[in-house]
Design an enzyme around this catalytic site. Structure first.
Site, PDB file in Angstrom:
ATOM      1  N   TYR A  78       0.791  -1.231   0.000  1.00 53.29           N
ATOM      2  CA  TYR A  78       0.000   0.000   0.000  1.00 53.29           C
ATOM      3  C   TYR A  78       0.823   1.282   0.000  1.00 53.29           C
ATOM      4  O   TYR A  78       1.777   1.420   0.772  1.00 53.29           O
ATOM      5  CB  TYR A  78      -0.918   0.005   1.236  1.00 53.29           C
ATOM      6  CG  TYR A  78      -1.971   1.076   1.155  1.00 53.29           C
ATOM      7  CD1 TYR A  78      -3.171   0.828   0.491  1.00 53.29           C
ATOM      8  CD2 TYR A  78      -1.756   2.340   1.677  1.00 53.29           C
ATOM      9  CE1 TYR A  78      -4.131   1.823   0.379  1.00 53.29           C
ATOM     10  CE2 TYR A  78      -2.709   3.329   1.573  1.00 53.29           C
ATOM     11  CZ  TYR A  78      -3.895   3.068   0.918  1.00 53.29           C
ATOM     12  OH  TYR A  78      -4.846   4.048   0.801  1.00 53.29           O
ATOM     13  N   LYS A  89       7.532   8.584  -0.287  1.00 54.23           N
ATOM     14  CA  LYS A  89       8.068   8.975   1.024  1.00 54.23           C
ATOM     15  C   LYS A  89       9.461   8.391   1.265  1.00 54.23           C
ATOM     16  O   LYS A  89      10.301   9.041   1.895  1.00 54.23           O
ATOM     17  CB  LYS A  89       7.120   8.521   2.133  1.00 54.23           C
ATOM     18  CG  LYS A  89       5.667   8.922   1.939  1.00 54.23           C
ATOM     19  CD  LYS A  89       5.453  10.412   1.959  1.00 54.23           C
ATOM     20  CE  LYS A  89       3.959  10.715   2.008  1.00 54.23           C
ATOM     21  NZ  LYS A  89       3.701  12.149   2.016  1.00 54.23           N
ATOM     22  N   HIS A 102       8.435  17.941   2.807  1.00 57.24           N
ATOM     23  CA  HIS A 102       7.057  17.464   2.703  1.00 57.24           C
ATOM     24  C   HIS A 102       6.158  18.684   2.466  1.00 57.24           C
ATOM     25  O   HIS A 102       5.428  19.108   3.351  1.00 57.24           O
ATOM     26  CB  HIS A 102       6.705  16.747   4.011  1.00 57.24           C
ATOM     27  CG  HIS A 102       5.406  16.023   3.999  1.00 57.24           C
ATOM     28  ND1 HIS A 102       4.677  15.783   5.137  1.00 57.24           N
ATOM     29  CD2 HIS A 102       4.700  15.477   2.987  1.00 57.24           C
ATOM     30  CE1 HIS A 102       3.574  15.126   4.828  1.00 57.24           C
ATOM     31  NE2 HIS A 102       3.564  14.925   3.533  1.00 57.24           N
ATOM     32  N   CYS A 130      -4.562  18.116   6.942  1.00 57.73           N
ATOM     33  CA  CYS A 130      -4.756  19.572   7.029  1.00 57.73           C
ATOM     34  C   CYS A 130      -5.124  20.176   5.676  1.00 57.73           C
ATOM     35  O   CYS A 130      -5.133  21.400   5.533  1.00 57.73           O
ATOM     36  CB  CYS A 130      -3.500  20.249   7.568  1.00 57.73           C
ATOM     37  SG  CYS A 130      -3.177  19.907   9.298  1.00 57.73           S
TER      38      CYS A 130
HETATM   39  O1  SAT Z   1       0.724   6.460   1.693  1.00 55.41           O
HETATM   40  S1  SAT Z   1       1.520   7.663   1.421  1.00 55.41           S
HETATM   41  O2  SAT Z   1       2.660   7.714   2.323  1.00 55.41           O
HETATM   42  O3  SAT Z   1       1.985   7.643   0.055  1.00 55.41           O
HETATM   43  C1  SAT Z   1       0.566   9.032   1.619  1.00 55.41           C
HETATM   44  C2  SAT Z   1       0.613   9.547   2.997  1.00 55.41           C
HETATM   45  O4  SAT Z   1       0.413   8.804   3.950  1.00 55.41           O
HETATM   46  O5  SAT Z   1       0.861  10.756   3.150  1.00 55.41           O
HETATM   47 MN    MN Z   2       2.186  13.564   2.462  1.00 48.60          MN
END
Ligand code: SAT
Ligand code: MN
Length: 602
Positions: free
Chosen positions: A212, A221, A241, A265
């Site tokens: 996921y 990330k 970010h 947010c």
């Molecule tokens: O699942 S992700 O890390 O790509 C999106 C998020 O949690 O900000």
């Molecule tokens: Mn994010």
């Protein structure tokens, strides 16, 4: 399949991983539409993807209940020394973690295909872009990476025979040991077998057990924030970010704004905002990540390293974010939202009632019962869409400029029902870094050991994404400021769309009305804003921001006043609870900023 590259190191790495994971076959991804379509067909045939009749070339996925979000407590920064991971990351010795994970990886791709996905974060060939290669046994990852990054043969061309790449290893952690397939079930491993591991010294990523989002699409990330932040510190730039937007005034003058907010947010909403003030235009460069490098003129130039939006579905509507709704009209992958009988998606907050009988994100029949306040939602709270950025009607012409866009303003924000005013501006770069360091959102529901009403600090909204010691990260920001000529520095602002009255009523309407605050930010960068000096920084005069409908002059006064008692408590909390976490490494410049504000508050 023979490797379509002469890059010896890459070929050797792929061989090594194939020996360990033992896939049935290896496919090098070329990034073509035909490849995308063939992956989709595999997943539709396996019962993992549902075509959506109402949205061309769009598909719905339902993941496993254990695999619906990033798993922060299974995410590790495995630097050699614990101190380099710092107080805010999970640390484990890299050789110990490799031993654990190698056992899991052994034979984990049996019965599956191993895909080799060359990708570029940032426009291919941009001096700010970075290349990664993800090995994955998930077709969902291949298709999602096609949307979220630039994938394929062109990347291998740029990489050449010896170019640098970040190796990203991913497995869903579920070998297919019998001839039965996944039987329509999302493949992943149980929570205690999931690992999202970063080896900052080797600049390598190993992910196991989750299919996921940010756990599995390793360019996002893992590479573009955690590993890139380590590289950026070494090379003198910033991996943040942050969304990036372009704002243009009625005279056609434009400014570029980057903004960091903790999750939930409304970053995507702000990035795609439709202004309520006539003549002003907001356009999108990115909604999640900004890479900012000092240019020859000393200004910070930002690119969005991504190629798509991976946005939260619930709450997205034609009211809250029409540009996002248009972006997901076609060529979109939806995960964990509800399915309608006529082959469309639906989610809570989409702006209209659920049409008839739905299938919820668990695959069960679901009919909306508005009388039942306790009804479980049809869509998971973290359900997502993945859509190509080019489909956003508000995408800015510069969004793929390899040189990046010059950043005029940096915004920080969070959900703060009290104390923090609608907007205030930092007096200096270091004051801006101080603002970033104290970012946080108020806890609204009792979570773990946190008190309702207390603030969960999320410095620079980077808490889960900084790949090294966060105190060193603060120092890196301060040092970069010292190197940036004052005239080239962006201005820093702290915004708060989430102020409430004591009775719990929102003081500010938010969404498109936030353009009024962006306008003031624009004017401050232009030297034309109306402002007053206050103990916490510069703030708009009461007539500095036009009142939106429904906001009284009284409300505005409260939104733009300095709550001295509240700020004293804020400063005390930072001093007693927040800053001590960083120990001796906390830069003295931040303590100086804290003390200066304290003094000015009297
Ligand atoms: O699942 S992700 O890390 O790509 C999106 C998020 O949690 O900000
Ligand atoms: Mn994010």
């Amino acid at each position: 399949m023979t490797a379509p590259t002469k890059h010896a190191k890459l070929v050797a790495w792929v061989d090594e991983i194939a020996k360990m994971t033992q896939p049935d076959s290896i496919v090098w991804c070329n990034g073509t539409k035909a490849e995308y379509d063939s992956m989709i067909k595999i997943m539709v045939d396996a019962g993992l993807a549902t075509p959506l009749k109402k949205r061309p070339n769009s598909f719905l996925f339902r993941s496993d209940a254990s695999d619906v979000a990033r798993v922060e407590n299974r995410t590790y920064i495995a630097s050699k020394s614990k101190d380099d991971a710092g107080p805010t990351n999970n640390w484990i010795d890299p050789s110990e973690l490799k031993d654990i994970m190698k056992k899991l990886y052994k034979g984990c791709m049996k019965g599956r295909t191993m895909y080799v996905i060359p990708f570029s974060m940032g426009p291919i060939g941009s001096p700010i872009a970075k290349i990664g290669v993800e090995i994955s046994d998930s077709e969902y990852v291949v298709t999602s990476m096609h949307i979220m990054a630039r994938v394929g043969s062109k990347v291998l061309e740029v990489l050449g025979d010896a170019g640098e790449f970040v190796p990203c290893l991913h497995s869903v952690g579920k070998p297919q040991l019998s001839c039965q397939d996944d039987l329509g079930q999302w493949p992943c491993a149980p929570l205690d077998k999931k690992y999202i591991a970063h080896f900052p010294e080797e600049q390598t990523i190993w992910s196991y057990g989750s299919g996921y989002g940010g756990n599995a699409l390793l360019g996002k990330k893992c590479l573009a924030l955690r590993i890139a932040s380590v590289i950026a510190r070494k090379e003198g730039w910033l991996a943040e970010h942050m969304l990036i937007l372009k704002i243009t005034n009625p005279e056609g003058k434009a400014k570029f704004v980057a903004a960091a907010f903790p999750s939930a947010c409304g970053k995507t909403n702000l990035a795609m905002l439709v202004p309520t003030i006539p003549g002003w235009k907001v356009e999108t460069i990115g909604d999640d990540i900004a890479w900012m490098k000092p240019g020859k003129d000393g200004k910070l130039y930002a690119i969005n390293p991504e190629a798509g939006f991976f946005g939260v579905a619930p709450g997205t509507s034609m009211d809250s974010n029409p540009n996002a709704m248009h972006s997901v009209a076609k060529n979109t992958l939806f995960t964990n939202v509800a399915l309608t009988e006529d082959g469309d998606v639906w989610w809570e907050g989409i702006g209209y009632d659920a049409p008839g009988k739905l299938i919820d994100w668990n695959g069960k029949s679901w009919t909306q019962d508005k009388a039942n306040k306790a009804q479980a939602p049809s869509s998971h709270a973290n359900s997502r869409f993945a859509a190509p950025a080019t489909q956003c009607p508000a995408i800015a012409a510069e969004w793929e400029d390899p040189a990046g866009v010059p950043i005029d303003a940096i915004l920080f924000g969070g959900r703060r029902p009290s104390t923090i005013p609608l907007v205030h501006q930092a007096k200096s770069w270091n004051h801006g870094v101080f603002m970033g360091s104290i970012v946080g959102s108020e806890i609204t529901a009792a979570a773990l050991d946190l008190k309702v009403g207390s603030v969960r600090r999320d410095p620079f909204a980077m808490l889960p994404f900084c790949g090294y010691n966060m105190a060193d990260y603060f120092t890196h920001w301060i040092k970069l400021g010292e190197k940036t000529p004052a005239a080239s520095q962006p201005k820093f602002f702290f915004v708060n769309w989430f102020r409430k009255t004591k009775e719990g009523k929102w003081l500010w309407p938010g969404y498109g009305e936030n353009s009024r605050v962006l306008k003031w930010v624009f004017e401050q960068c232009d030297g034309t804003g109306k402002f007053v000096e206050t103990p916490i920084g510069m703030m708009p005069t009461v007539d500095g921001i036009d009142l939106p409908a429904g906001v009284t002059a009284e409300d505005m006064k409260e939104l733009l006043s300095v709550d001295v008692a509240g700020w004293k408590a804020e400063i005390a909390d930072v001093r007693a609870e927040h800053y001590p976490k960083f120990g001796a490494k906390l830069p003295k410049e931040l303590v100086a900023e804290l003390e200066a504000i304290e003094k000015r508050l009297g």
